[in-house]
Design a protein around this motif. Sequence first.
Motif: not given
Length: 680
Positions: A78-94
């Motif tokens: 669960h932690l890995l999924s949230a970290t991976f997809n959350g990081g992906l979201a911020f890179v997209y926004l950036g």
Amino acid sequence: MVSLASSITGFCGTTICAYGNSGCVLKEILDSSTCINHIVVLSISSLLSVLLLVNLILRISKANVPVRMLFRLSSPIHLLSATFNGGLAFVYLGLGAYMLIENFTKRHITYYAPNWWLAMLSLGLYQLLLSLFFTYRFRYLKIWFILPTIFAGFICGSSITYLLKEKKLTADAILDILSLPGALLWVVCAVYKSRDEEETINGNLYKPLNADIISAPLDQKSNVSLLSTAGFFSIMSFWWLNPLMKKGYEKPLEEKDIPELGEIDRAGTQYTIFLDKFNHKRQTSKQKSSSPSILWTIVSCHKREIFVSGFFGLLKVLTLSSGPMILNAFIKVSLGQEAFKYEGYVLAVGLFFAKCTESLSQRQWYFRTRRLGLQIRSLVSAAIYKKQQRLSNLAKLTHSSGEIMNYVTVDAYRIGEFPYWLHQTWTTSLQLCIALGILYNAVGLATISSMVVIILTVACNAPLANLLHKFQTRLMEAQDERLKAMSESLANMKVLKLYALEGHFRKVIEKLRQKEFVWLRAVQLRKAYTTFLFWSSPVLVSAATFLACYLLGIPLGPSNVFTFVATLRLVQDPVRQIPDVIGVVIQAKVAFARVEKFLEAPELQTEKMRNDAFASMEKPVVMESCDFSWDENLSRPTLRNVSLVVKAGEKVAICGEVGSGKSTLLASALGEIPKTRGTV
């Protein structure tokens, strides 16, 4: 339709396919660099974002607890999924913000059409809401796992189509490809959902009762180690240790804070499994006129865990051996000898995953073998304890209390240490063979000199190993004698003090200790010789190899020199571990032989007598023409021609002078003395 096409062209900044050309439109949709693809992605991501946001708002408004309590990461995946997809979201926004800023500042030659930065921003917002949604504590509908996975598959497929067509790697294409593993992580998170996850039912938080999660039939305690109920990812990442570590960080741990062992780790469970298997093998061996082996009985009881830990040991050896080969490929890339484009990036990622896998497999290997060793040690200790209660009097003369204590404290410990070193016996050989193969690839025939040095080292160690086994056996015998004397002295200390025999027994114990010291010194000296021999062998291997390269005229370039130096570690570790492996195997062999001899000692035959007595309660004790002997000597029985009948409820007094056999008669009724003739 023409006006729609012109408006889309103005929005995208590029032309689109002509109206009616369906094949072209399909190609445009499946290409991540086209405007139509961006419009489809923007539409779907916006729709899913709105649905996620509405669902979150409704869920939060119905909950009767603070908002911060509604979000939790319940497992490592669960932690890995949230970290991976959350990081992906911020890179997209950036990335979307970067494109938008570049358009306003006009510092870059490239102009990003609105479809580019809008698609990036919408995907970033969608990934962020998705990560927030899956950290909410309630059961999700299956549709929330299916739709994001299908959408991520579409994004990933369109980016792969673009890469195959343009053969150019871009940041947005990498993000699109990574979105599919992110969606699959959420699916895995749903499959391996933690069993103690809290749920929202009728607007209130609910946590399943401990009785629904943990089954502890032995003591019905809820404070059981989380290892017994941990899932796959929790075991692999040791996540189940976090609550105990957190509690230990907050305050010093007390006895009540330490959880109980799980059902499978308890000594009673392990002893029951071992006893069933041992009795089955004993019945089978009676037909073949042979006795069952304790070693193979333990292996048959724990073969699954042995194979699993062996798999992790094999994985560790393979990943460790990949380091020099990746280094060799890196050096070739640095010299301009690339096999394909971006080979350096592939090698860097491969080295990262190899080292992560090596660390993970090594930790699992060590933990599983240590846990298995504790289980085996507990069952051996329980078997010795149970056997000691059933020993016959003749066997008690052979196995004294000091020897039995030595079986529990020393032999059981060494048998428990053996599983950790079991896989070292073959992983060291495998790692050595792989290292020699890499060396041959690097320096060619000069590897023969390395093999000669290793073979000579092992050959010189063979006679030392035989001597070590002999001295280890003598050392254990000397320890048994000393412990026997010390136990008898402590048990009869009152008599020693009364008759002033302390000095005499002190000299006896010191003499036995000196004898033990002689064998201990011999064992440690042989270990020192073996250790020195193997610790010096890596230096001899490298010196012999470089000398052979000089004599054979083998060129030494950066590639083979660096590979050879990196491979030396692969040679050093197994060569240095060989003495320890040999020593542990010898100690375990001696310990197994001693414990097996003890477990095969004769026992008291009381169970059948008690069953017969309970079957006929009118006459609980019946003896007819019986002879009894403590040492099972037929010619010199302790009691001769005894006939006795004791009825239920009858009081019987046994009278006689000192040494006439009163206690022996009571022991014969209890079955504690061997019967040589008659029926009881």
